[in-house]
Design an enzyme around this catalytic site. Sequence first.
Site, mmCIF file in Angstrom:
data_model
loop_
_atom_site.group_PDB
_atom_site.id
_atom_site.type_symbol
_atom_site.label_atom_id
_atom_site.label_comp_id
_atom_site.label_asym_id
_atom_site.label_seq_id
_atom_site.Cartn_x
_atom_site.Cartn_y
_atom_site.Cartn_z
ATOM 1 N N TYR B 152 0.842 -1.189 0.000
ATOM 2 C CA TYR B 152 0.000 0.000 0.000
ATOM 3 C C TYR B 152 0.888 1.255 0.000
ATOM 4 O O TYR B 152 1.703 1.439 0.906
ATOM 5 C CB TYR B 152 -0.876 -0.042 1.256
ATOM 6 N N ASP B 237 -1.597 -6.215 9.350
ATOM 7 C CA ASP B 237 -2.648 -5.258 9.026
ATOM 8 C C ASP B 237 -3.773 -6.049 8.369
ATOM 9 O O ASP B 237 -3.652 -6.465 7.212
ATOM 10 C CB ASP B 237 -2.076 -4.188 8.088
ATOM 11 N N ILE B 239 -6.997 -5.121 7.770
ATOM 12 C CA ILE B 239 -8.159 -4.256 7.534
ATOM 13 C C ILE B 239 -9.091 -4.748 6.439
ATOM 14 O O ILE B 239 -10.222 -4.277 6.339
ATOM 15 C CB ILE B 239 -7.767 -2.785 7.251
ATOM 16 N N LYS B 276 -12.751 -0.305 5.411
ATOM 17 C CA LYS B 276 -12.898 -1.126 4.216
ATOM 18 C C LYS B 276 -14.061 -2.096 4.351
ATOM 19 O O LYS B 276 -14.926 -2.176 3.499
ATOM 20 C CB LYS B 276 -11.604 -1.904 3.948
#
Lengths: 484, 440
Positions: B152, B237, B239, B276
Site C-alpha cells: 500500500y 494489518d 483491515i 474497508k
Amino acid sequence: MVSGGQLLSKIATNEGHGENSPYFDGWKAYDRNPFHPTDNPDGVIQMGLAENQLSFDLIRDWIKQNPEASICTVDGVHKFKDTANFQDYHGLPEFRKAIAKFMGMVRGGRVTFDPDRVVMGGGATGANELIMFCLADHGDAFLVPTPYYPAFDRDLTWRTGVQIIPVDSCSSNKFQVTKNALEAAYDRAQGAGINVKGLIIANPSNPLGTVLERETLKDLVSFINERNIHLVVDEIYAATIFSSSSFISVAEIIEEMDCNRNLIHIVYSLSKDMGLPGFRVGIVYSYNDEVVRCGRKMSSFGLVSSQTQYLLARMLSDEEFVKNFLAESSRRLNKRHSMFTKGLEQVRINCLKGNAGLYVWMDLHHLLKEPTFDGEMTLWRVIIDQVRLNVSPGCSFHCKEPGWFRVCFANMDDQTVEAALKRIRAFVCKGKEDHQEMPTKNKQRWQRNLRLSFSARRFEEGVKSPHVMSPHSPIPHSPLVRAK
Amino acid sequence: MAIEIEQPTVGLSKVAVSETHGEDSPYFAGWKAYDEDPYDESENPSGVIQMGLAENQVSFDLLEEYLEKHSEASTWGKGAPGFREHALFQDYHGLKSFRQAIASFMEQIRGGRAKFDPDRVVLTAGATAANELLTFILADPGDALLVPTPYYPGFDRDLRWRTGVKIVPIHCDSSNNFQVTPQALEAAFKDAEVMNIKVRGVLITNPSNPLGATIQRSVLEEILDFVTRKNIHLVSDEIYSGSAFSSSEFVSIAEILEARGYKDSERVHIVYSLSKDLGLPGFRVGTIYSYNDKVVTTARRMSSFTLISSQTQHLLASMLSDQEFTKNYIKINRERLRKRYEMIIEGLRNAGIECLKGNAGLFCWMNLSPLLKTQTREGELTLWKSIIRDLKLNISPGSSCHCSEPGWFRVCFANMSEQTLEVALKRIHNFMDQRKTETN
C-alpha cells in the site's frame, strides 16, 4: 527469552507520556472514592478536571430540534453514505466554514478567519503535537511560559523529540510573562547550543485563568518577529471569558502591527468552549501557507470523524444558536466563578484575579508548613485525603513558586460546588491546627505511595481493569455526570 | 493580506519539508486527472473513472437500513445523561461497549476461529493512525520495518514520515504469485544489515493490498517463525479481513497464535479498521490489537493524539453489538464483493487481460506487462499515462506500490456502481481491440 519491554522503542519506554506527574495522582483518590450528593456525600470531589459542563442543555436542545443534522436519524440518513465515505483531509467544506465563522464570533466579530486555513487535529492534543512536528526538529526547543498545562510535556515533546524551555513568572506581577524573562530564557538556550524554534503560550491561560493584555501580546509578537521564530497561541479557552473585559486574540494583534505572518499559528478546539471533549475537534489555524499544506497532510493521523464534522457544520452555522450559546455560556461561567470565589473569600482564600477559564488559580501559600514544594505536596496530600477534593498542585504546572493550586469549578453542579465550599470552610477554620499536628511519619508514607503505587497500578490496570480511566476523563458513569 | 517583509524564509521542520508524505507519487497523480474531469453517469459520461480508490461502496444500503430501523442509535433524544456522557467522554480506553463490539466483530469475521479480548483493543482515528502509532512504539528513528512488496503506497507516509523509521522491502514476484518466502525474508534482513540498519519488525497486510489475495497459512507460519528467530515484531494489518470473498479462505495471524497456545505472542500486533469492511472511512475508526501488555498500555496513552469521536463510538457500538445484523452484513458483503470481483475478472479476461488469482479485497491485481514497450518502470508509467489520458481510467501503477516487476496495476472495483464498472470494462475492451488491430 527477551521480555516484551526491551523490544520496544525509546519513546515507548521513556516517561514522555507524562502520567507519573502529580497532576494525575489525585485522580486515583477520586477514582477510588468519587463524590455523589446522595450515594457518597463524603467522597472525593473532582476539581482537577477542566471541563465545561454548564451548558449542555443548550446543545442537546439544538440537536433535538435539528434531527437532520444527525446522519443516523430518519431525517438525516440520506446523507449517511456521502458522509461516511468522506475522508478527505481537507475536511467537509461546510465544517471548515462553520469553524472559521465560529472562531470569528467567539472573538466578537473583531476578526475573520479563512476556512482554507483551518486544519484538523485529533483534539487540541493532536493539534499541538501536529504544529510541533511542522515547526521543529528533534532536539529543537520551544519556549513555554510557566505555569503551563501539564500535558504540554507530553503533547509537545513525547513523539516529536522537541524540548520545552520553561520561561518563569512570579506572583509579584501576577505571573505575567515578561520580555526580560523571555529574552533571558532565549539567550540562555541559544548560548547552550539549543535551537529555539518558537514560543507557545495559552491565551486565556491554563492554569491562571487570565487573558493576555494587549501590550503583552504585542511584546510577544515583536519578540518572535525580531528573532524570526514561531509564535503558537493556544486559544482553546477563548469563549470561556466570563467577565466584561474582552479577550484579545493574536489574530487581532497582527492586524495592528507589522510582523511576518508566516510565524503566527493558532491552536483551537471545541472541547472547552463548547464542552465537547469527546468529539475530538482540534484545529490548527496557520497564517503560513506551507504549514497549512503540510499540516493538512499530517492531519490524516487525526481527522475529525465525518459524522461529527457534519453535525457541527450545521450547528455552528446556526448563527442564532451560536450567539445565544456564547452569551449564555459566558453568563453561567461568570455566575459560577463568582459563587466560587466569593465562597473562598469568606474564608480568606484568595485566587489570582481571573476573567476566563474553567478554574481558579488558588493561593494557599499561607497554609504551607514550609514554603517549599515539599510543603506544597504535604498540603496537597491533606487536601486530597482529608478535605477530599482533587485539586491540581502548582508544581505539576511547573510553577516556580510553591503554594498555588488550580481548582476547577465548571465540571459540576451548584450542589457540588456548595459541598466543596463547605469542606474548604471547615478545613480552613479548624484544619490549620490538624495540619500542623500532622506526624512527619505519615508524610513520608504518602509521598512514597504517591509515586510507586500510582505507576504500578497504572500499568496493571491499563490491561486488567477496564475501570481505571485515562487521566483526562471522568468515569462515564460518574455521579457528577448524572447529576442534573 | 500578508505584509511582505524582507526576511529569510523561516524554517519549518525537516519533517515538514520532506517528501516522505509521499504525495508526489504517481499513486496520487492519477487523482488529479480524476479531480479535474470526474466521471458521472449522466453529467459526464466520458469523464475519468476512479479506479484508484480502494473503497467499499457495495453494502451501504444494509447500513442505512439498520439506521432507519434503529434511529435511536445515535440521537440523544432519550435525554441528558446520554448526550452529556458522550460529549464528555474522552477516555483513551474508549467506550467499553464499543471495544466489546469491535472485538466480537473481529471474532465473527474470523468465523469464531480466534478470540479477541476487548481489553486489548486500542482505538485510533483510522488505521492510518494505528500504523503510525505502532511504528512509534516498536521502532526508533533510523530503525526499519520489513514490508513485503508490492505494498500500500500510504505506508511510505504512515510508517516513515514523522517516525523517522525506514521501510526495507521484502521482494516478492509473480513466479510464485507474489507470496513471501523464507529466502526473501532473510534477504531483506540481510539488506538492512548491510546498510547498518536495525530491523525491528515485519509488517504484512493480510489480505494483501494491492494483491487482493489472502496470505496462506503455511506462509504465515513461516513469517511467524522468522520474526521469532530474529526476536523482532510482527504487525499484521488485517483491515481487509471482512472483505475476503469467503470466510474460510482468510487465515488470521490470531488463529496461528491460538493454535500455538499463544507462545511468543507478545511480539504480534494486529491492525484493524472499519474503513474497508464496513465502508466507513470518514468515521476514522482504527484499532490496534496487541498481545503485548506494554504495547497495549503505551498505545493507549499515545492514542490521546488520535481518539475516535465519542459520537461515532456510540453509534457504532450499538450497530456492531447487534450480532444478527453483523452476521448478516458480513455474509452479504462478502457475497457482493465476490460477485463484483468475478464480473471484473471476466470482463478483463474477455479483453485478453489476466489478473492475479484473488480472493479478497476491493481491487484486483492486473497484469499488463505484455503491453509494455519496455519491461521497465518507465515503460509502465508510459502505459499508465496513456490509460489515464486515453481510457480515462485512474488505476494505480505497480511501481507506486514498490512492485519489483513492471506492468502490474491495481484496479479497484467496489467504489462504483455496476453500471460504471460496465462502462470501464467496455473502455478497456475497446482499447484492447484497438491495440489488436494496430499490431496486426
